[in-house]
Scaffold this motif. Sequence first.
Motif, PDB file in Angstrom:
ATOM      1  N   LEU A 106      41.914  40.036  35.751  1.00  0.00           N
ATOM      2  CA  LEU A 106      40.906  39.272  36.201  1.00  0.00           C
ATOM      3  C   LEU A 106      41.367  37.879  36.798  1.00  0.00           C
ATOM      4  CD1 LEU A 106      38.432  39.947  33.381  1.00  0.00           C
ATOM      5  CD2 LEU A 106      38.507  40.916  35.773  1.00  0.00           C
ATOM      6  N   LYS A 107      42.417  37.137  35.994  1.00  0.00           N
ATOM      7  CA  LYS A 107      42.960  35.847  36.475  1.00  0.00           C
ATOM      8  C   LYS A 107      43.663  36.024  37.820  1.00  0.00           C
ATOM      9  CE  LYS A 107      45.991  32.220  34.987  1.00  0.00           C
ATOM     10  NZ  LYS A 107      47.081  31.899  33.909  1.00  0.00           N
ATOM     11  N   LYS A 108      44.439  37.340  38.087  1.00  0.00           N
ATOM     12  CA  LYS A 108      45.106  37.696  39.228  1.00  0.00           C
ATOM     13  C   LYS A 108      44.153  37.435  40.526  1.00  0.00           C
ATOM     14  CE  LYS A 108      47.214  41.121  41.538  1.00  0.00           C
ATOM     15  NZ  LYS A 108      48.120  42.549  41.265  1.00  0.00           N
ATOM     16  N   HIS A 109      42.867  37.821  40.005  1.00  0.00           N
ATOM     17  CA  HIS A 109      41.819  38.281  41.240  1.00  0.00           C
ATOM     18  C   HIS A 109      40.931  36.927  41.094  1.00  0.00           C
ATOM     19  CE1 HIS A 109      43.601  42.012  42.592  1.00  0.00           C
ATOM     20  NE2 HIS A 109      43.794  42.226  41.385  1.00  0.00           N
ATOM     21  N   HIS A 110      41.246  36.021  40.451  1.00  0.00           N
ATOM     22  CA  HIS A 110      40.258  34.763  40.490  1.00  0.00           C
ATOM     23  C   HIS A 110      38.700  35.244  40.033  1.00  0.00           C
ATOM     24  CE1 HIS A 110      43.316  32.695  41.986  1.00  0.00           C
ATOM     25  NE2 HIS A 110      43.544  33.434  43.103  1.00  0.00           N
ATOM     26  N   LEU A 111      38.681  36.153  39.000  1.00  0.00           N
ATOM     27  CA  LEU A 111      37.362  36.793  38.436  1.00  0.00           C
ATOM     28  C   LEU A 111      37.150  36.348  36.930  1.00  0.00           C
ATOM     29  CD1 LEU A 111      37.443  40.191  40.085  1.00  0.00           C
ATOM     30  CD2 LEU A 111      36.089  38.289  40.727  1.00  0.00           C
TER      31      LEU A 111
END
Length: 114
Positions: A106-111
């Motif tokens: 989620l952090k990788k995809h800014h979610l």
Amino acid sequence: MSTAVTLADDESVLETYHLPMEIRVHLKKTMLEKHENEPLITPDFAALKQELDRDEELPTFKEVRTRVVDEVERLYFTRLLDSAQGDQHEACRVSGLSRARLYELLKKHHLSLR
């Protein structure tokens, strides 16, 4: 269930990947049957296609693969967050991911779950 407990070793929470393969397969089949009439989300690869159609130098396969995987992951996690309605346990259950891995992606995809 003792196999799952054995596989979990010192972990305080049993995760889907601790379960025997036949149970995981059954869970996935059930999930697929539940969603079989829903349309698949398809990424928009128009920009990538235009880039590949140009007469310029092609990007490496690794670059293309990374872009495609990132796009599909982002679509998947967006849909997962909608489905789980902010419930991290539900998101982990549905995705089959550990909590740490879910948050990493989620952090990788800014979610975020909220």
